[in-house]
Design a protein around this motif. Structure first.
Motif, PDB file in Angstrom:
ATOM      1  N   PRO A  23       0.847  -1.200   0.000  1.00 26.74           N
ATOM      2  CA  PRO A  23       0.000   0.000   0.000  1.00 26.74           C
ATOM      3  C   PRO A  23       0.879   1.245   0.000  1.00 26.74           C
ATOM      4  O   PRO A  23       1.828   1.325   0.777  1.00 26.74           O
ATOM      5  CB  PRO A  23      -0.778  -0.098   1.310  1.00 26.74           C
ATOM      6  N   VAL A  26      -3.428   5.157   1.877  1.00 26.26           N
ATOM      7  CA  VAL A  26      -4.717   4.626   2.326  1.00 26.26           C
ATOM      8  C   VAL A  26      -5.567   5.797   2.824  1.00 26.26           C
ATOM      9  O   VAL A  26      -5.143   6.546   3.700  1.00 26.26           O
ATOM     10  CB  VAL A  26      -4.527   3.606   3.473  1.00 26.26           C
ATOM     11  N   THR A  73      -7.621   2.213  -1.015  1.00 22.68           N
ATOM     12  CA  THR A  73      -6.200   1.904  -0.822  1.00 22.68           C
ATOM     13  C   THR A  73      -5.542   1.871  -2.192  1.00 22.68           C
ATOM     14  O   THR A  73      -6.039   1.203  -3.103  1.00 22.68           O
ATOM     15  CB  THR A  73      -6.028   0.529  -0.147  1.00 22.68           C
ATOM     16  N   PHE A 292      -9.487   0.662   7.601  1.00 23.14           N
ATOM     17  CA  PHE A 292      -8.035   0.476   7.670  1.00 23.14           C
ATOM     18  C   PHE A 292      -7.535   0.363   9.104  1.00 23.14           C
ATOM     19  O   PHE A 292      -7.904   1.151   9.968  1.00 23.14           O
ATOM     20  CB  PHE A 292      -7.346   1.649   6.978  1.00 23.14           C
TER      21      PHE A 292
END
Ligand SMILES: Nc1ncnc2c1ncn2[C@@H]1O[C@H](COP(=O)(O)OP(=O)(O)OP(=O)(O)O)[C@@H](O)[C@H]1O
Length: 557
Positions: A23, A26, A73, A292
């Motif tokens: 990632p 995010v 994301t 998240f």
């Protein structure tokens, strides 16, 4: 409430071991509210009597919800387009991701600082374009030396010619945009956000800036592009986010989302301004809830699915995304290696410099004895300054000496007055200038003021020199000369009978008496040439005239 500036992705510390996409950014339920004073809305009579707004001239503080719970994301190697009608919240989303606007609610996490081309350049209108380039580069993390080295190149790219020296406030909007783009695109970024507003300038410059964007995109870890041009998004992006009235309503493969978006724009509703009041579009690509958990990444737990919920992750495995991911990782490795190498080289250079300094210091202290510090004199050990000797006068008692013959010896009395001398010496010679070198009387007591010295009649003149010296060895000299006078040798004249002079005899003129030459004090000259002795005038013998005796009639001579 959290912003991207203080919440970088915790996973940046842990290196990913797998090839799975990491990632890069995010967004977790991001809300952004603008608060504005609005005016103009007509109030009813009751409102005008009861509302505080009437006391502020009809102005009221209103909240504009620009983003409402956006979550997604974005992973390494992705190129993501963002679409939406005017005022839907696309620019606000980018500004929030770069930290320019703090989310009112929710959070944004980023692996690296996202850079928004063109908008985040903190330029100063009063400064010249050239100085703004320096400023912008410094703000982007360049060192002053690096910034100075890049100024010309960036100025050339912006094609502002001599305007680069003018204040930026005098630029047209297109010129300003060119400069901002030239500055912002001067560095490769890990997370690059591109606003289509960057496509500024004439056709030629737009082509040039697009080429630069493509280069930057190739080296970036993540690229997000806001554009109204669905055609260019199809060419460059594998994934598209559709933002509508501050909400993320679609997140999926480019072709699918764009098809839905284009279909909706053809029939958005009856209201103007991008159909902001139209009903929410229906989409099959609704985003997956993120929810998240930063701890999940910090613990290096699996990143696909689960708590992280990679919306649109299906596109992340496309060949283009995989290739970009690889490029980005290689670029990261190169950067890391370069930094380590630079650190090692700097350390070695510092060590060498220190060692060289130490060696030079040691050698110089061995080669030369330490000199006393001129700035810190010791009053106890330094002798007081000694005054130079001064010869006030130096003279002889006679200018000439009458010598009976050249073999004769005579005496001359020398007199002087000397100050500040430690030793005094007298010398004699034809052209002596320093009596200490060849003295006839040396190391005379300083209080002595005269001395009789021999005069040799062999020389026509003698130069007497006095030299005085002080404790520091400073010498001064003065001289005076005395000439010789020898008796005149006269030849016996042949005697002739004088003839009687009929004229009455005249008594001889008395010989003028020459006074003796006065003693002249001698200036302290280095040397005085000897003067020629003046020969004594010779007086002819006086002959008595014959006397006649009248008694005898004889003449007596
Ligand atoms: N500085 C601000 N102060 C108050 N409201 C703002 C401000 N900036 C934007 N807004 C509002 O926030 C909403 C979203 O604006 P934003 O600029 O993010 O939309 P956008 O999608 O980028 O639009 P466009 O495509 O026209 O650039 C709009 O309703 C706008 O009026």
């Amino acid at each position: 409430m959290a912003s991207v500036t203080d919440l970088l992705l915790p996973g940046t510390r842990a290196e990913s071991t797998a090839d799975a996409p990491r990632p890069m950014i995010v967004a977790d339920n991001v809300h952004v509210n603008y608060r504005v004073y609005a005016s103009g809305k007509r109030m009813t009579t009751r409102e005008s009597l009861t509302s505080l707004r009437s006391f502020r001239g009809g102005r009221d503080l209103q909240t504009v919800p620009a983003l409402r719970g956006v979550s997604f994301t974005a992973t390494e190697g992705e190129s993501i387009g963002v679409v939406g009608h005017n005022g839907s919240g696309k620019s606000t989303l980018f500004r929030a991701m770069t930290g320019l606007i703090p989310p009112s609610e929710g959070a944004i996490y980023a692996r690296d600082r996202p850079v928004l081309l063109g908008v985040n350049a903190a330029l100063v209108p009063e400064l010249s374009g050239e100085n703004n380039i320096r400023l912008g580069l410094l703000a982007m993390g360049f060192s002053p030396e690096e910034a100075a080295a890049r100024v010309d190149e960036i100025a050339d790219f912006a094609e502002l010619n001599d305007f680069i020296y003018h204040p930026m406030r005098t630029y047209s909007s297109g010129m300003g945009a060119r400069l901002k783009f030239a500055i912002a695109s001067a560095k490769a970024h890990s997370i690059l956000l591109i606003d289509e507003a960057l496509a500024v300038g004439d056709r030629r410059f737009r082509a040039k800036s697009e080429k630069r964007i493509n280069e930057l995109r190739d080296s970036a870890g993540l690229v997000m592009i806001v554009s109204h041009s669905t055609g260019s998004l199809k060419q460059t992006c594998e994934r598209v986010l559709w933002v509508h009235k501050g909400e993320l309503i679609a997140d999926g493969p480019t072709d699918d989302v764009i098809a839905e978006y284009v279909a909706w724009t053809k029939n958005p509703g009856s209201n103007a301004v991008g159909a902001a009041s139209a009903p929410k579009p229906q989409t099959k690509n609704a985003p997956v809830a993120v929810g998240f958990d930063p701890g999940a990444i910090a613990d290096d737990s699996p990143r696909t699915g689960g708590a992280v919920g990679l919306a649109g992750s299906s596109t992340a495995d496309e060949p283009r995304a995989v290739a970009r991911r690889e490029r980005h990782r290689r670029a990261e490795q190169r950067t890391r290696k370069r930094s380590v190498l630079l650190m090692v080289l700097s350390g070695v250079a510092v060590l060498l410099a220190v060692a060289a300094g130490a060696i030079i210091g040691t050698l110089s202290s061995v080669a030369a004895p330490a000199e006393p510090e001129p700035s810190a004199p010791s009053t106890a050990s330094t002798p007081e300054a000694v005054a130079d000797p001064v010869i006030q006068s130096f003279s002889t008692n006679v200018a000439t000496v009458e010598c009976a013959s050249e073999e004769a010896e005579a005496q001359v009395l020398l007199s002087w007055q000397i100050d500040d001398a430690e030793s005094v010496a007298i010398g004699a010679g034809d052209a002596q200038v320093d009596a200490l070198e060849l003295p006839i009387a040396a190391a005379l007591p300083a209080n002595l003021t005269d001395r009789a010295v021999p005069f040799s009649c062999a020389a026509e003149a003698v130069v007497y020199t006095v030299t005085a010296e002080n404790a520091d060895g400073v010498r001064v000299s003065a001289s005076a000369s005395v000439a010789r006078v020898l008796p005149v040798e006269t030849e016996e004249p042949d005697y002739e009978e004088p003839r009687p002079d009929p004229r009455p005899s005249q008594p001889a003129e008395p010989e003028p008496v020459t006074p003796p030459a006065p003693e002249v004090p001698v200036e302290p000259q280095p040397s005085t040439p000897p003067t020629e002795p003046t020969p004594e005038p010779t007086t002819p013998p006086i002959t008595e005239p014959p006397v006649f005796d009248p008694g005898t009639g004889a003449t007596t001579p």
